[in-house]
Design an enzyme around this catalytic site. Structure first.
Site: not given
Lengths: 231, 231
Positions: A48, A52, A121, A124
């Site tokens: 994640e 991101d 989350d 991502e």
């Protein structure tokens, strides 16, 4: 990884993973890892972290290219409205990702599957897995199908406040009356699209569509500004 | 763009820009634009917005790959120590970027050329320009010459606190005495490199080098951990 999920992402987004281990990692919550310590699983937190950053870059580049006149402060504001918990958790649900994440029993009982932070989350993590498996162009292609159409349709335009920008632009040379009016409503009641036209001193400047009248007005103002600034 | 600058980046980093307009933009501060309104210049704020995201992704990927056992929280902490005003402004100075930015007279008088925030933005703008001109692989290559060697040499390792990690690892099975001792000092006084060895219960576990004893101890602990965890 769940066969139904693999078929779904292939059918919906044209994505076929080479290495499904990345997907397993992306769809494994730390609460599940804690309850299955004997299996030596990886949770989705590291992937994640990477996803991101991939998302930030692709969205930044998109905004940089599609809003060539927007100053840095507004680009940053717009990006923050797209890459945020509320938006990303919504995207995760629209992609049905929430059905496939592996949660611990406690997290499940506390409705973790619906928790915006967890879903954000997860979105991502999926991006991170796709990036590791197939590179940045595949992520770009996925976002072209999921997020970019929403940006284009003005779903985030409220933060940019094009109406105020248009007013400031037009009133540089003194007071001018600006008018927004509804041209038509398209589609059935539950999926209605509004078309709005903006005019100044009786002269039409641009039209815009949106799911609400407010959104349509923002798009109309944005289009009017683009036309005026190109002149 | 200044010919001396173009020659410098070619010689130092092997970079030749196709479109120097990106560089012009990257090296133009808003204070300069404000004082030259007749020239319709672009300041470096939009291109810095993009460069920041490019830098975040490349550093994130580097850390993800080179620290496969580091949890997400520590990856985030480490990234924040690298992609921050203090570090990036230092990199900008090491690349001599501060000599070439165009500033307004007011900004120049107030020592803007030395201001960390301005230099940090400048470094990110340069990254943005390089990315637009030549794509992400060129930026990767530039960072391989500038930032990655610093990460490898342990310049940011203090935030990770490998010494504490090693202690926690070794003391899982009870108290153990850990000892760091200086093996040698290399180089002249103004450029000294310290070599430190870490041992536990009299058994050597690993060595590390650094510009300070503290930095060398961190690298030694990191190396010891890598060796122990691979066993």
């Amino acid at each position: 990884m769940d066969e139904v999920f693999l078929k779904m992402i292939k059918k919906k987004f044209g994505i076929t993973f080479q290495n499904t281990a990345y997907l397993e990692e992306a769809f494994t919550h730390s609460s599940y890892v804690n309850e299955h310590r004997d299996q030596q699983l990886k949770d989705n937190e590291r992937i994640e972290f990477l996803g991101d950053a991939v998302l930030e870059l692709i969205i930044s580049r998109y905004l940089f290219e599609h809003f060539p006149k927007l100053p840095e402060g507004k680009l940053t504001k717009l990006r923050a409205t797209i890459v945020c918990e509320a938006s990303l958790s919504q995207f995760a649900k629209e992609c049905s990702f929430d059905d496939y994440i592996r949660l611990g029993k406690g997290e499940e009982r506390m409705d973790g599957r619906k928790r915006p932070a967890l879903l954000c989350d997860l979105f991502e993590s999926f991006i991170g897995a796709l990036y590791l498996d197939q590179g940045i162009d595949s992520v770009l292609h996925f976002l072209e199908q999921t997020i970019f159409p929403k940006i284009q349709s003005g779903a985030f335009s409220h933060v940019m406040d094009h109406k105020t920008n248009l007013q400031e632009y037009l009133q540089q040379k003194g007071e001018i009356s600006i008018d927004y009016h509804l041209v038509e409503e398209i589609g059935p009641a539950h999926q209605k699209v509004f078309v709005v036209e903006v005019s100044a001193e009786g002269q039409a400047l641009g039209q815009g569509q949106g799911k609400t009248k407010k959104a349509a007005e923002q798009v109309a103002a944005e289009n009017a500004l683009l036309i005026l600034q190109d002149k």
